[in-house]
Design an enzyme around this catalytic site. Sequence first.
Site, PDB file in Angstrom:
ATOM      1  N   CYS A   1      -1.744 -12.210  20.760  1.00 36.38           N
ATOM      2  CA  CYS A   1      -1.963 -10.944  21.454  1.00 36.38           C
ATOM      3  C   CYS A   1      -3.452 -10.617  21.339  1.00 36.38           C
ATOM      4  O   CYS A   1      -4.011 -10.649  20.244  1.00 36.38           O
ATOM      5  CB  CYS A   1      -1.140  -9.844  20.798  1.00 36.38           C
ATOM      6  SG  CYS A   1       0.615 -10.235  20.723  1.00 36.38           S
TER       7      CYS A   1
ATOM      8  N   ARG B   1      -4.531  -8.232  13.294  1.00 36.04           N
ATOM      9  CA  ARG B   1      -5.024  -9.270  12.382  1.00 36.04           C
ATOM     10  C   ARG B   1      -5.769 -10.350  13.145  1.00 36.04           C
ATOM     11  O   ARG B   1      -5.749 -11.513  12.763  1.00 36.04           O
ATOM     12  CB  ARG B   1      -3.865  -9.869  11.581  1.00 36.04           C
ATOM     13  CG  ARG B   1      -3.112  -8.818  10.800  1.00 36.04           C
ATOM     14  CD  ARG B   1      -2.226  -9.348   9.690  1.00 36.04           C
ATOM     15  NE  ARG B   1      -1.613  -8.186   9.057  1.00 36.04           N
ATOM     16  CZ  ARG B   1      -0.374  -7.781   9.307  1.00 36.04           C
ATOM     17  NH1 ARG B   1       0.410  -8.474  10.095  1.00 36.04           N
ATOM     18  NH2 ARG B   1       0.090  -6.682   8.744  1.00 36.04           N
TER      19      ARG B   1
ATOM     20  N   ARG C   1       7.272  -0.116  -0.435  1.00 36.28           N
ATOM     21  CA  ARG C   1       7.361  -1.119   0.629  1.00 36.28           C
ATOM     22  C   ARG C   1       6.202  -2.084   0.534  1.00 36.28           C
ATOM     23  O   ARG C   1       5.088  -1.674   0.227  1.00 36.28           O
ATOM     24  CB  ARG C   1       7.218  -0.445   2.011  1.00 36.28           C
ATOM     25  CG  ARG C   1       8.431   0.222   2.534  1.00 36.28           C
ATOM     26  CD  ARG C   1       8.007   1.316   3.510  1.00 36.28           C
ATOM     27  NE  ARG C   1       7.533   2.478   2.789  1.00 36.28           N
ATOM     28  CZ  ARG C   1       7.013   3.557   3.375  1.00 36.28           C
ATOM     29  NH1 ARG C   1       6.873   3.615   4.663  1.00 36.28           N
ATOM     30  NH2 ARG C   1       6.640   4.572   2.631  1.00 36.28           N
TER      31      ARG C   1
ATOM     32  N   CYS D   1       0.925 -17.735  15.423  1.00 39.87           N
ATOM     33  CA  CYS D   1       1.903 -17.071  16.285  1.00 39.87           C
ATOM     34  C   CYS D   1       2.233 -17.975  17.460  1.00 39.87           C
ATOM     35  O   CYS D   1       1.487 -18.900  17.778  1.00 39.87           O
ATOM     36  CB  CYS D   1       1.338 -15.766  16.839  1.00 39.87           C
ATOM     37  SG  CYS D   1       1.177 -14.472  15.615  1.00 39.87           S
TER      38      CYS D   1
ATOM     39  N   ARG E   1       0.799  -1.214   0.000  1.00 38.00           N
ATOM     40  CA  ARG E   1       0.000   0.000   0.000  1.00 38.00           C
ATOM     41  C   ARG E   1       0.833   1.266   0.000  1.00 38.00           C
ATOM     42  O   ARG E   1       0.312   2.359  -0.132  1.00 38.00           O
ATOM     43  CB  ARG E   1      -0.993  -0.056   1.159  1.00 38.00           C
ATOM     44  CG  ARG E   1      -0.548   0.583   2.392  1.00 38.00           C
ATOM     45  CD  ARG E   1      -1.540   0.441   3.489  1.00 38.00           C
ATOM     46  NE  ARG E   1      -0.793   0.686   4.701  1.00 38.00           N
ATOM     47  CZ  ARG E   1      -1.163   0.346   5.895  1.00 38.00           C
ATOM     48  NH1 ARG E   1      -2.284  -0.277   6.083  1.00 38.00           N
ATOM     49  NH2 ARG E   1      -0.410   0.634   6.908  1.00 38.00           N
ATOM     50  N   TYR E   2       2.149   1.129   0.132  1.00 37.23           N
ATOM     51  CA  TYR E   2       3.049   2.259  -0.092  1.00 37.23           C
ATOM     52  C   TYR E   2       3.794   1.944  -1.387  1.00 37.23           C
ATOM     53  O   TYR E   2       3.990   0.783  -1.707  1.00 37.23           O
ATOM     54  CB  TYR E   2       4.079   2.366   1.034  1.00 37.23           C
ATOM     55  CG  TYR E   2       3.529   2.711   2.399  1.00 37.23           C
ATOM     56  CD1 TYR E   2       3.095   4.003   2.688  1.00 37.23           C
ATOM     57  CD2 TYR E   2       3.476   1.756   3.399  1.00 37.23           C
ATOM     58  CE1 TYR E   2       2.621   4.316   3.954  1.00 37.23           C
ATOM     59  CE2 TYR E   2       3.002   2.074   4.665  1.00 37.23           C
ATOM     60  CZ  TYR E   2       2.572   3.349   4.938  1.00 37.23           C
ATOM     61  OH  TYR E   2       2.105   3.663   6.180  1.00 37.23           O
TER      62      TYR E   2
ATOM     63  N   ASP F   1      -5.262   0.129  16.493  1.00 34.21           N
ATOM     64  CA  ASP F   1      -6.083   0.096  15.281  1.00 34.21           C
ATOM     65  C   ASP F   1      -7.541  -0.127  15.661  1.00 34.21           C
ATOM     66  O   ASP F   1      -7.841  -0.669  16.721  1.00 34.21           O
ATOM     67  CB  ASP F   1      -5.611  -1.041  14.368  1.00 34.21           C
ATOM     68  CG  ASP F   1      -4.291  -0.709  13.687  1.00 34.21           C
ATOM     69  OD1 ASP F   1      -4.027   0.484  13.449  1.00 34.21           O
ATOM     70  OD2 ASP F   1      -3.524  -1.647  13.405  1.00 34.21           O
TER      71      ASP F   1
ATOM     72  N   ASP G   1      -2.337   4.312  12.248  1.00 29.38           N
ATOM     73  CA  ASP G   1      -2.512   3.698  10.944  1.00 29.38           C
ATOM     74  C   ASP G   1      -3.939   4.042  10.517  1.00 29.38           C
ATOM     75  O   ASP G   1      -4.908   3.589  11.133  1.00 29.38           O
ATOM     76  CB  ASP G   1      -2.303   2.183  11.047  1.00 29.38           C
ATOM     77  CG  ASP G   1      -1.678   1.618   9.789  1.00 29.38           C
ATOM     78  OD1 ASP G   1      -1.833   2.261   8.729  1.00 29.38           O
ATOM     79  OD2 ASP G   1      -1.053   0.546   9.863  1.00 29.38           O
TER      80      ASP G   1
ATOM     81  N   CYS H   1      -4.471  -7.873  18.771  1.00 27.82           N
ATOM     82  CA  CYS H   1      -3.849  -8.010  17.441  1.00 27.82           C
ATOM     83  C   CYS H   1      -4.650  -7.329  16.337  1.00 27.82           C
ATOM     84  O   CYS H   1      -5.869  -7.446  16.248  1.00 27.82           O
ATOM     85  CB  CYS H   1      -3.705  -9.488  17.111  1.00 27.82           C
ATOM     86  SG  CYS H   1      -2.956  -9.797  15.495  1.00 27.82           S
TER      87      CYS H   1
ATOM     88  N   LYS I   1       0.295   5.075   7.579  1.00 24.31           N
ATOM     89  CA  LYS I   1       0.573   5.536   8.938  1.00 24.31           C
ATOM     90  C   LYS I   1       0.979   7.003   8.924  1.00 24.31           C
ATOM     91  O   LYS I   1       1.705   7.425   8.038  1.00 24.31           O
ATOM     92  CB  LYS I   1       1.725   4.726   9.535  1.00 24.31           C
ATOM     93  CG  LYS I   1       1.437   3.252   9.726  1.00 24.31           C
ATOM     94  CD  LYS I   1       2.658   2.570  10.348  1.00 24.31           C
ATOM     95  CE  LYS I   1       2.561   1.064  10.335  1.00 24.31           C
ATOM     96  NZ  LYS I   1       2.618   0.476   8.976  1.00 24.31           N
TER      97      LYS I   1
HETATM   98  C1  LIG Z   1       3.523  -0.316   8.488  1.00 28.70           C
HETATM   99  C2  LIG Z   1       3.536  -0.805   7.119  1.00 28.70           C
HETATM  100  C3  LIG Z   1       4.708  -0.751   6.339  1.00 28.70           C
HETATM  101  C4  LIG Z   1       6.007  -0.227   6.870  1.00 28.70           C
HETATM  102  O1  LIG Z   1       5.900   1.115   7.193  1.00 28.70           O
HETATM  103  P1  LIG Z   1       7.116   1.967   7.760  1.00 28.70           P
HETATM  104  O2  LIG Z   1       6.474   3.233   8.203  1.00 28.70           O
HETATM  105  O3  LIG Z   1       8.084   2.144   6.636  1.00 28.70           O
HETATM  106  O4  LIG Z   1       7.729   1.175   8.887  1.00 28.70           O
HETATM  107  C5  LIG Z   1       4.634  -1.188   5.039  1.00 28.70           C
HETATM  108  N1  LIG Z   1       3.494  -1.665   4.513  1.00 28.70           N
HETATM  109  C6  LIG Z   1       2.366  -1.741   5.233  1.00 28.70           C
HETATM  110  C7  LIG Z   1       1.132  -2.271   4.591  1.00 28.70           C
HETATM  111  C8  LIG Z   1       2.348  -1.319   6.573  1.00 28.70           C
HETATM  112  O5  LIG Z   1       1.226  -1.419   7.289  1.00 28.70           O
END
Ligand SMILES: *Cc1c(COP(=O)(O)O)cnc(C)c1O
Length: 350
Positions: free
Chosen positions: A107, A112, A94, A103, A90-91, A271, A308, A110, A315
């Site tokens: 938790c 998820r 990354r 797990c 979603r970024y 969340d 988030d 969690c 985030k």
């Molecule tokens: C948190 C997250 C990341 C990593 O985010 P950073 O702010 O770079 O640590 C990457 N992808 C998703 C979907 C996330 O929720």
Amino acid sequence: MEFWQKRLRESVTTVAQLSRHFALDVDALDRVSARYPLAIPPHYLSLIEHPGDPIWRQCVPDLHELEDGVTDADPLHEERLAAAPQVVYRYPDRALLLVAGSCAAYCRFCTRKRRVGCAEARVTLGEVMEGIKYIARTPAIRDVVISGGEPLLMSDLLLKEVLERLGRIPHVEILRIGTRAPVVLPERITESLCSLLRRFHPLFINTHFNHPRELTPESREACLRLADAGIPVGNQTVLLRGVNDDAKTLDSLFRGLLQMRVRPYYLHHMDLVRGTDHFRTPLETGIEIMDRLRGTLSGLAIPQYVVDLPGGRGKIPITPQYVEKLGAQAVLRGPDGERISFPNLIDLPG
Ligand SMILES: *Cc1c(COP(=O)(O)O)cnc(C)c1O
């Protein structure tokens, strides 16, 4: 079988087993664990001092989990945003690769919890390999966060396979692993795991300590071993009502982490996940805590407080207000609340 796997088998996974250690309403809590599974490894179980304490709250099912508030099962839209099997992307640069559906410890808060530990969340090796293939054909992905579930429940052999395949993708510049093993199953962080991991630098690990009582000698050993393998270890804490929602607790957690060579990275606001209302704090609490920490705690020990955003928007950091006014005569606020006028060069010479 390795020692950590033997220890993992000794985990408490039913309310009936837990009731051998503590007085519990087994029938009522069985209803909770039928929906949201229970697992507590021996090390983490040994940290519980009494029912309702900060360790207990994180791992023992609670009837409140069955109360649905304003929340969503999947507030971050991870399932709608799944780009390929086991990939949440979603970024632009990354992606998360979810390599495990279970797990060591579940938790109660969690993100998820809708699926992790449930039968339908089981991840097959084939799906992980599909996910890796997707990453391999998506050159924009430079940073892969290996998550789950608990990635370190994979055997060293499988983990090696996943890391090697990711390591061979030219555009993947860094790897990260998100794991709670150092906290709940520190036996997992063996010398042989560390010598495996150190072959995949730049590799970063983010772990998940939430309370100073989790900073045990065993967890400390685990973190030092990772750090000695050259792995920068960060920590993601979740701000949890009744567990760590006060400045004194977090001050001691964050200072203790630095002493274990772990750098606080994020303090997550809860969340909006279904079944977790009882852990939620107002944003005001987080902001106030961050404001207290600034000025009394080493900057190295201060994480970013992040939310988030629902719907998978990403985030964002939430910070106390230190800027009262911008412009040529800016007004800033010091850590002690004092307002300070600050000459601000807005017309740059030349
Ligand atoms: C948190 C997250 C990341 C990593 O985010 P950073 O702010 O770079 O640590 C990457 N992808 C998703 C979907 C996330 O929720």
